[in-house]
Motif scaffolding. Structure first.
Motif, PDB file in Angstrom:
ATOM      1  N   THR A  37       1.276  -1.566   0.234  1.00 23.92           N
ATOM      2  CA  THR A  37      -0.078  -0.258  -0.152  1.00 23.92           C
ATOM      3  C   THR A  37       0.498   1.518   0.059  1.00 23.92           C
ATOM      4  OG1 THR A  37      -1.919  -0.668   1.181  1.00 23.92           O
ATOM      5  CG2 THR A  37      -1.952   1.672   1.546  1.00 23.92           C
ATOM      6  N   LEU A  38       1.935   1.155   0.515  1.00 23.19           N
ATOM      7  CA  LEU A  38       3.038   2.395   0.566  1.00 23.19           C
ATOM      8  C   LEU A  38       3.664   2.951  -0.869  1.00 23.19           C
ATOM      9  CD1 LEU A  38       4.389   4.174   2.692  1.00 23.19           C
ATOM     10  CD2 LEU A  38       5.773   2.623   3.131  1.00 23.19           C
ATOM     11  N   ASP A  39       3.944   2.217  -0.827  1.00 21.84           N
ATOM     12  CA  ASP A  39       4.409   1.971  -2.554  1.00 21.84           C
ATOM     13  C   ASP A  39       3.572   2.615  -3.466  1.00 21.84           C
ATOM     14  OD1 ASP A  39       7.225   0.551  -1.176  1.00 21.84           O
ATOM     15  OD2 ASP A  39       6.368  -1.325  -2.466  1.00 21.84           O
ATOM     16  N   MET A  40       1.846   1.850  -3.470  1.00 16.97           N
ATOM     17  CA  MET A  40       1.129   2.145  -4.416  1.00 16.97           C
ATOM     18  C   MET A  40       1.159   3.837  -3.821  1.00 16.97           C
ATOM     19  SD  MET A  40      -0.946  -0.987  -4.462  1.00 16.97           S
ATOM     20  CE  MET A  40      -2.056  -0.408  -5.742  1.00 16.97           C
ATOM     21  N   LEU A  41       0.967   4.052  -2.468  1.00 19.49           N
ATOM     22  CA  LEU A  41       0.725   5.621  -2.985  1.00 19.49           C
ATOM     23  C   LEU A  41       1.963   6.401  -3.030  1.00 19.49           C
ATOM     24  CD1 LEU A  41      -0.380   5.500   1.388  1.00 19.49           C
ATOM     25  CD2 LEU A  41      -2.162   6.653  -1.066  1.00 19.49           C
ATOM     26  N   LEU A  76      -0.887  15.206  -0.384  1.00 23.15           N
ATOM     27  CA  LEU A  76      -1.521  13.810  -0.172  1.00 23.15           C
ATOM     28  C   LEU A  76      -1.523  13.921   1.735  1.00 23.15           C
ATOM     29  CD1 LEU A  76      -2.300  10.856  -0.704  1.00 23.15           C
ATOM     30  CD2 LEU A  76       0.554   9.714  -0.268  1.00 23.15           C
ATOM     31  N   ILE A  77      -0.943  14.168   2.065  1.00 16.91           N
ATOM     32  CA  ILE A  77      -1.143  14.118   4.076  1.00 16.91           C
ATOM     33  C   ILE A  77      -1.990  15.014   4.011  1.00 16.91           C
ATOM     34  CG2 ILE A  77      -0.101  14.973   6.161  1.00 16.91           C
ATOM     35  CD1 ILE A  77       2.516  14.271   5.411  1.00 16.91           C
ATOM     36  N   LYS A  78      -2.599  16.381   3.459  1.00 14.11           N
ATOM     37  CA  LYS A  78      -3.669  17.399   3.592  1.00 14.11           C
ATOM     38  C   LYS A  78      -4.706  16.678   3.152  1.00 14.11           C
ATOM     39  CE  LYS A  78      -1.618  21.055   3.212  1.00 14.11           C
ATOM     40  NZ  LYS A  78      -0.663  22.135   1.559  1.00 14.11           N
ATOM     41  N   GLN A  79      -5.101  15.364   1.401  1.00 16.27           N
ATOM     42  CA  GLN A  79      -5.613  14.991   1.573  1.00 16.27           C
ATOM     43  C   GLN A  79      -6.757  13.473   2.555  1.00 16.27           C
ATOM     44  OE1 GLN A  79      -5.602  13.466  -2.072  1.00 16.27           O
ATOM     45  NE2 GLN A  79      -7.548  11.556  -2.327  1.00 16.27           N
ATOM     46  N   LEU A  80      -5.515  12.805   3.036  1.00 18.19           N
ATOM     47  CA  LEU A  80      -6.237  11.949   4.201  1.00 18.19           C
ATOM     48  C   LEU A  80      -6.450  12.513   5.448  1.00 18.19           C
ATOM     49  CD1 LEU A  80      -2.450   9.712   4.033  1.00 18.19           C
ATOM     50  CD2 LEU A  80      -4.866   8.896   3.190  1.00 18.19           C
TER      51      LEU A  80
END
Length: 197
Positions: free
Chosen positions: A19-23, A105-109
């Motif tokens: 999952t981390l690799d895909m992110l 990405l962090i903001k979106q999460l």
């Protein structure tokens, strides 16, 4: 851990790493459990059994990443480095984490996950701020930070840097030499534009 627990732990870690690799390359909204299942070579049912939902999996991946970063930094803090080395290490960690979790990405999460937002706020209050204060106090004790500069001054200065860190990293990427650019920013952080006093 018995054999079953070890195997379960390995499968969980494999799913989280995938999952981390895909992110790193995909928008979280576009990642589907089916894609993670295929890439990790596990069934979708297995992912749901371990995590319950895609949102819970993303949350777990992010929290695990942050917890490891904090543990690694705390270990670094206990190795007797100078203030300058600690600040350089923080900038290095920020640069590395930017590759895995860009601020957008962090903001979106965080916008989509109140539980993750609460976790980040708790980490900030209970770990990040105390660690930063410790760095400042050690810097003052060693004479690396002037006595007339208060903890509040340094915290405010660090906050100014961190608020613009995304822009600074973009400038560093566009410069001829990223590392030299960041070294220059560290120098300005410590000594201003007039050089070392």
């Amino acid at each position: 851990m018995n054999g079953f627990e070890k195997r379960a732990d390995l499968i969980k870690k494999k799913i989280m790493k995938t999952t981390l690799d895909m992110l790193r390359t995909s928008d979280p909204k576009r990642i589907r459990i089916a894609d993670i299942s295929r890439m990790a070579n596990v069934s979708q049912v297995t992912i749901y059994n371990y995590f319950g939902s895609k949102e819970a999996l993303l949350r777990e991946v992010f929290k695990n990443y942050m917890d490891k970063a904090v543990r690694d930094f705390e270990q670094y803090m206990n190795e007797g480095h100078s203030l300058k080395e600690k600040i350089e290490h923080i900038l290095f960690l920020e640069k590395e984490s930017y590759k895995d979790f860009p601020p957008g990405l962090i903001k979106q999460l965080l916008i989509e996950d109140y539980e993750l937002t609460a976790y980040i706020e708790k980490q900030y209050k209970e770990t990040t701020i105390p660690l930063t204060i410790r760095i400042i106090e050690e810097g003052k004790a060693s004479g690396e930070i002037a006595q007339e500069v208060s903890i509040e001054h340094v915290l405010a200065f660090i906050q100014l840097y961190m608020n613009q860190y995304e822009a600074l990293l973009e400038m560093a990427k566009q410069s001829a030499d990223t590392e030299k650019f960041l070294e220059g920013m560290v120098h300005i952080f410590f000594y201003g534009v007039c050089g070392k006093p």
